[in-house]
Enzyme design. Structure first.
Site, PDB file in Angstrom:
ATOM      1  N   ASN A   1     -36.608 -17.275 -25.450  1.00 37.29           N
ATOM      2  CA  ASN A   1     -37.386 -17.869 -24.459  1.00 37.29           C
ATOM      3  C   ASN A   1     -36.770 -19.253 -24.081  1.00 37.29           C
ATOM      4  OD1 ASN A   1     -39.670 -19.706 -23.556  1.00 37.29           O
ATOM      5  ND2 ASN A   1     -40.948 -17.902 -23.975  1.00 37.29           N
TER       6      ASN A   1
ATOM      7  N   GLU B   1     -37.364 -11.656 -23.877  1.00 37.25           N
ATOM      8  CA  GLU B   1     -36.934 -10.436 -23.150  1.00 37.25           C
ATOM      9  C   GLU B   1     -36.253 -10.487 -21.820  1.00 37.25           C
ATOM     10  OE1 GLU B   1     -40.636  -9.781 -25.575  1.00 37.25           O
ATOM     11  OE2 GLU B   1     -40.059 -11.232 -24.046  1.00 37.25           O
TER      12      GLU B   1
ATOM     13  N   SER C   1     -44.864  -9.174 -29.658  1.00 40.19           N
ATOM     14  CA  SER C   1     -44.959  -8.219 -28.620  1.00 40.19           C
ATOM     15  C   SER C   1     -44.934  -8.682 -27.191  1.00 40.19           C
ATOM     16  CB  SER C   1     -46.703  -8.184 -28.849  1.00 40.19           C
ATOM     17  OG  SER C   1     -47.023  -7.112 -28.223  1.00 40.19           O
TER      18      SER C   1
ATOM     19  N   CYS D   1     -45.168  -9.391 -23.213  1.00 42.32           N
ATOM     20  CA  CYS D   1     -46.360  -9.769 -22.247  1.00 42.32           C
ATOM     21  C   CYS D   1     -46.304  -8.737 -21.289  1.00 42.32           C
ATOM     22  CB  CYS D   1     -46.156 -11.262 -21.798  1.00 42.32           C
ATOM     23  SG  CYS D   1     -44.799 -11.296 -20.697  1.00 42.32           S
TER      24      CYS D   1
ATOM     25  N   ASP E   1     -47.148 -21.033 -21.986  1.00 43.22           N
ATOM     26  CA  ASP E   1     -46.076 -19.667 -21.781  1.00 43.22           C
ATOM     27  C   ASP E   1     -46.991 -18.363 -21.421  1.00 43.22           C
ATOM     28  OD1 ASP E   1     -43.193 -19.117 -22.287  1.00 43.22           O
ATOM     29  OD2 ASP E   1     -44.139 -17.724 -23.772  1.00 43.22           O
TER      30      ASP E   1
END
Length: 145
Positions: free
Chosen positions: A39, A52, A77, A79, A142
């Site tokens: 991130n 990701e 997990s 988003c 975020d």
């Protein structure tokens, strides 16, 4: 912890060490890591560089055939945005370090044929618990809250 999730955790720690949110990701094809990311919304002033998305950006242009044999590892997990990228590119498998602190649309991904594996890794949980406790406002930003 397997070597691919370990690599994602290393990316998460790299993000934290550079002032960002501790989420990391790696893309694996044919048993090899082809891209890594973490991130970087804070570091790059970006609205979209979740781990990701950073990982997929770092992979560069891949063929549809490449994506169809890929596995995306993420410490958290994915988003809605990151899950959309998984669907767009036809990535068939996502390995998730943890989904206790945040759970994206995993059921939707499963319904669309993506193999979801949640590892519930203690290191991933600890990274996020500590970050959320110390930086709740940034975390809320975020995830769009």
């Amino acid at each position: 912890m397997d070597k691919f999730l370990s690599a994602a955790v290393a990316e998460a720690r790299k993000g934290l060490a550079t002032g960002g949110i501790p989420i990391g990701s790696v893309l694996v094809i044919a048993g090899d890591i082809v891209a890594r990311g973490h991130n970087q919304r804070v570091q790059k002033g970006s609205s979209i560089l979740h781990a990701e998305m950073d990982c997929l950006e770092n992979a560069g242009r891949l063929t549809a055939a490449d994506y169809r044999q890929a596995t995306l590892y993420s410490t958290l997990s994915p988003c809605d945005m990151c899950s959309g990228a998984v669907l767009l590119y036809g990535i068939p498998k996502v390995v998730i370090g943890e989904n206790r602190t945040f759970q994206g649309p995993e059921a939707y991904l499963k319904a669309r044929g993506v193999d979801i594996r949640v590892v519930d890794n203690p290191a991933c949980v600890q990274l996020m618990h500590a970050f959320i406790a110390n930086h709740g406002t940034l975390w809320a930003e975020d995830i769009g809250e």
